[in-house]
Design a protein around this motif. Sequence first.
Motif, PDB file in Angstrom:
ATOM      1  N   GLU A   1      45.990  47.473  42.215  1.00 65.42           N
ATOM      2  CA  GLU A   1      47.258  47.597  42.943  1.00 65.42           C
ATOM      3  C   GLU A   1      47.528  46.370  43.806  1.00 65.42           C
ATOM      4  O   GLU A   1      48.614  45.784  43.769  1.00 65.42           O
TER       5      GLU A   1
ATOM      6  N   ASN B   1      40.977  44.993  43.451  1.00 67.38           N
ATOM      7  CA  ASN B   1      41.785  46.197  43.350  1.00 67.38           C
ATOM      8  C   ASN B   1      43.072  45.943  42.576  1.00 67.38           C
ATOM      9  O   ASN B   1      43.864  45.063  42.946  1.00 67.38           O
TER      10      ASN B   1
ATOM     11  N   ARG C   1      50.418  43.383  43.380  1.00 62.06           N
ATOM     12  CA  ARG C   1      51.322  43.089  44.498  1.00 62.06           C
ATOM     13  C   ARG C   1      51.277  41.618  44.869  1.00 62.06           C
ATOM     14  O   ARG C   1      52.307  41.004  45.149  1.00 62.06           O
TER      15      ARG C   1
ATOM     16  N   ARG D   1      51.769  49.251  53.563  1.00 60.56           N
ATOM     17  CA  ARG D   1      51.577  50.025  52.340  1.00 60.56           C
ATOM     18  C   ARG D   1      52.728  49.848  51.351  1.00 60.56           C
ATOM     19  O   ARG D   1      52.514  49.801  50.141  1.00 60.56           O
TER      20      ARG D   1
END
Length: 207
Positions: A186, A184, A190, A112
């Motif tokens: 996020e 997605n 990343r 995460r």
Amino acid sequence: MNTVLIIGAGGVGHVVANKCAQLPDIFQSIHLASRTKSKCDAVAEDVRSRTGISITTHSVDADDVPATVALIREIKPQLLINVALPYQDLTLMEACLETGVNYLDTANYEPRDVAKFEYSWQWAYQEQFRNAGLFALLGSGFDPGVTNVFTAWALKHHFDEIHTLDIIDVNGGNHGKAFATNFNPEINIREVTAPCRHWEDGAFRET
């Protein structure tokens, strides 16, 4: 009756739900769950309008193993398709092991709080799945995933050898927005800001 539980109601979950509905001989009962049930309901309504197939929707937190286990035991699926966030892969694999359900995902695990993705965390479950007589298919999204299958097919049936393969991953169509990520946001951000790993001179290099 073959029952499938799809976890995740984003763009990929939307596609997966539609694809499952197009295979009624394989998936007689389709369930869709995510943290926000209203998203599942919207996907289910779209699938019903396109295919006439009804999907049962649920709310579940994919980070919560006991809650996911309870949902699986209620539904009794033969397969869980994980199209939630990649850092939820391990909790969903744990739930599948606890309930004796086969597992499939489209993206490999990443922690995460660290933009680092690799298969070692999931491969660590291999013996547990094997000993339970369960199947776990990892990374079966577009790339890697079906592009690996396409490449293997092409090499086996159409080429003597392949030296270089370029995979172009883009959105199709016009969504009417100035900018949108191809999955997605996020995870997309990343990935594009993480160090690049590539194969060169017989080894993986990081730049």
